[in-house]
Write a protein that holds these residues in place. Sequence first.
Motif, PDB file in Angstrom:
ATOM      1  N   THR A  47       0.869  -1.174  -0.036  1.00  0.00           N
ATOM      2  CA  THR A  47      -0.008  -0.197   0.031  1.00  0.00           C
ATOM      3  C   THR A  47       0.703   1.167  -0.029  1.00  0.00           C
ATOM      4  OG1 THR A  47      -0.145  -0.021   2.545  1.00  0.00           O
ATOM      5  CG2 THR A  47      -1.784  -1.194   1.367  1.00  0.00           C
ATOM      6  N   ASP A  48       0.276   2.253  -0.465  1.00  0.00           N
ATOM      7  CA  ASP A  48       0.833   3.611  -0.289  1.00  0.00           C
ATOM      8  C   ASP A  48       0.819   4.171   0.955  1.00  0.00           C
ATOM      9  OD1 ASP A  48      -1.573   4.676  -0.702  1.00  0.00           O
ATOM     10  OD2 ASP A  48      -1.367   5.192  -2.825  1.00  0.00           O
ATOM     11  N   LYS A  49       1.288   5.592   1.159  1.00  0.00           N
ATOM     12  CA  LYS A  49       0.979   6.233   2.152  1.00  0.00           C
ATOM     13  C   LYS A  49      -0.231   6.418   2.738  1.00  0.00           C
ATOM     14  CE  LYS A  49       1.766  10.735  -0.041  1.00  0.00           C
ATOM     15  NZ  LYS A  49       2.398  12.181   0.174  1.00  0.00           N
ATOM     16  N   ASP A  50      -1.207   6.499   1.585  1.00  0.00           N
ATOM     17  CA  ASP A  50      -2.893   6.959   1.926  1.00  0.00           C
ATOM     18  C   ASP A  50      -3.481   5.555   2.528  1.00  0.00           C
ATOM     19  OD1 ASP A  50      -2.250   9.498   1.561  1.00  0.00           O
ATOM     20  OD2 ASP A  50      -2.480   9.295  -0.504  1.00  0.00           O
ATOM     21  N   GLY A  51      -2.795   4.440   2.145  1.00  0.00           N
ATOM     22  CA  GLY A  51      -3.635   3.396   2.579  1.00  0.00           C
ATOM     23  C   GLY A  51      -4.117   2.406   1.340  1.00  0.00           C
ATOM     24  N   LYS A  52      -4.065   2.864   0.174  1.00  0.00           N
ATOM     25  CA  LYS A  52      -4.431   2.465  -0.938  1.00  0.00           C
ATOM     26  C   LYS A  52      -3.568   1.114  -1.520  1.00  0.00           C
ATOM     27  CE  LYS A  52      -5.955   4.747  -4.582  1.00  0.00           C
ATOM     28  NZ  LYS A  52      -6.010   5.623  -6.043  1.00  0.00           N
ATOM     29  N   ALA A  53      -4.231   0.119  -1.877  1.00  0.00           N
ATOM     30  CA  ALA A  53      -3.323  -1.020  -2.220  1.00  0.00           C
ATOM     31  C   ALA A  53      -3.081  -1.180  -3.828  1.00  0.00           C
ATOM     32  CB  ALA A  53      -4.341  -2.537  -1.839  1.00  0.00           C
TER      33      ALA A  53
END
Length: 761
Positions: A582-588
């Motif tokens: 995931t990225d820093k925003d939590g998107k997988a």
Amino acid sequence: MSEPKPPTPTPGDTYKGWLFKWTNYIKGYQRRWFVLSNGLLSYYRTQAEMGHTCRGTINLATANIAVEDSCNFVISNGGAQTYHLKASSEVERQRWITALELAKAKAVHMQAESDDSGDECPAVPPSSGQGGGCRNLEIQSTLRTLGSKVEDLNTCNDLIVKHGSALQRSLSELEALRVSGDMGDKMKQVTERATLFRITSNAMINACRDFLSLAQSHSKRWQKALHSERDQRIRLEETLEQLAKQHNHLERAFRGATVLPSSFSNPALGNKGGVSGKGDASDEDDDNEFFDAMEDPAEFITVPADPKYHRSGSNVSGFSCETGMDDQSVNFDELSLASNPESPQPLELEPVKQRRTRIPDKPNYYLNLWSIMKNCIGKELSKIPMPVNFNEPLSMLQRLSEDLEYYELLDKAAKCQSSLEQMCYVAAFTVSSYSTTVHRTGKPFNPLLGETFELDRLKDCGYRSLCEQVSHHPPAAAHHALSEKGWTLRQEITLASKFRGKYLSIMPLGSIQCLFDKSENHYSWKKVTTTVHNIIVGKLWIDQSGEIDVVNHKTGDRCHLKFAPYSYFSRDVPRKVTGVVTDKDGKAHYVLSGTWDEKMEFSRIMQSSKGENGTEGKQRTVYQTLKAKEIWKKNPLPEGAENMYFFSSLALTLNEPEDGVAPTDSRRRPDQRMMEEGRWDEANAEKQRLEEKQRIVRREREREAVKAASTPEEGAHPDNYQAMWFEKLDDPASGETLHVYKGGYWEAKEQGSWDACPEIF
């Protein structure tokens, strides 16, 4: 004058002392040394026997404690074991009864929390996004702990009531007693009862203090969890509304009503019920369960929803123009790591040096493991003297260097333009380090303080590494590896190990860090728990279990890996590993799946959405991905590996003699060399000599430290050992303190100048 009284026993303390134990009608009561620790009551003939011979142990979790008279009491676990014990006085007996009752309550609580899998608690606290199941387990565990403390309070309360009444009766009798010859006896009785009342009162106060501290520490966490549950409920209602819209969108897409080509209207893909049915058919409770992907280009992978790691979102870059095509027409260079032009395969180089491919076969020496380990239950493994029969001819420093067997993954990661792609390779490298442990049941040699190991593969593979034992108790090793391909790996590992009777748990403490020169990305992660099963009966086998968070401190990207513990009742593949990037925003963005002993695959996520609840009530996330690609595969073991300690091709070369290495290098360790050559009796004698030499050096260092501390100019600590090639520094990125390579080793090797190295062999 009376001898000083031992401290009042409190829950969880180790309690020791002399008691008289009934042996038989000929010898009667015999004086024995008893030790109460971790819910176990053990006894020895003398205090000197504690290090090697235990005469008997009884588990208080299933034992009954009964008082016979003022000095005698009985401990029995239902008939198999019964101890008839006698204290020197009623006060001493009551001290033991109080300590035994509190230890029993705690042992019952610990037994209720334990399971047969032998898994240790994860080293990191469970995240708030792991679902309601984990939070419920945490709350239940806390409630059981508080319940145990309440039981301690009830036990102490009963004892206070009992001894308070007895003290009141004695005082009443003392007031009515006239001056006579019985005055001295009555005064002694009152004094003993007052002492008993003080002991139980102190225990009550300590138990109250523990209960209050525990309740206060969890109060804020429960309030925070309550607010989190409320926020999650609001998000769930919003998600349901979005899910209805996504359902309509997907339905139109599969029917060819939108931008998707008509070839995408395959009934196998259009039948959403079939996909959901597959997800619901599983009754596993794996937090990261990945289902088999379909053969079509657009695949679905279902995992339980986790707001922290699996935040629902759309990642549809290139989705409309790629997903309708077959594998021959899709340009996967833009979507896949495996064929990314920025991540080419490393060039094959001819090896500069011909290295060995065999070592002498392992001798078949029989030694009863249980005869040595039965007196070591609950002890730290590094403090138990073990013969070389249970070792393998490698040190822990060499085992640490084996993490570099699949260095090519870091070479590829260094060439990645995307930090998310780079994260996939780093995560695969993390998993690959466990592939060599699946059959390696032998214990590596504990390095001596100051011992080093170099692995110079600069001409062969483009990297070289150095390890040093920087601490003896607790044992800690520092590792530094530098590659010409633009990456640096450093780690400091401290092993905490416990022998539990049926299994051995090894908990690596410390962190591993990887830095890339080009992107300046800084990754860190920790290791999972290793468990060796069937210590007593059966064939030894090893399992890895726990969770790892690989964090990019520069970008905030994260990969959450889960190593599923092996279970006889699971329908899943053994040694399974799953992960989500995931990225820093939590998107997988990527999912990884595979096994830690064979291979790992990855898939790029095209779209994700919340799915239906599984059989355990956990909401699942549906990931639409490209076809899975292999990112790592284990190298086959060399021929005859079962006779060579199941060493890999790299492990066979680690102890090969080399010229020019430091005099402290593990290759020069004589007992390890003798074991490799099959001279185990000589190796055992040499191992004892080296360990005794190390103890003498430590005592001398302690004397010098005490002498230095007595001077006003400076102070010292007995364990303030200064490493030769590493220094302890604070890492601002991860916020951790670890030993970092300070330089000078390879320059000393080129000059052949090892005068500053200590003589440890």
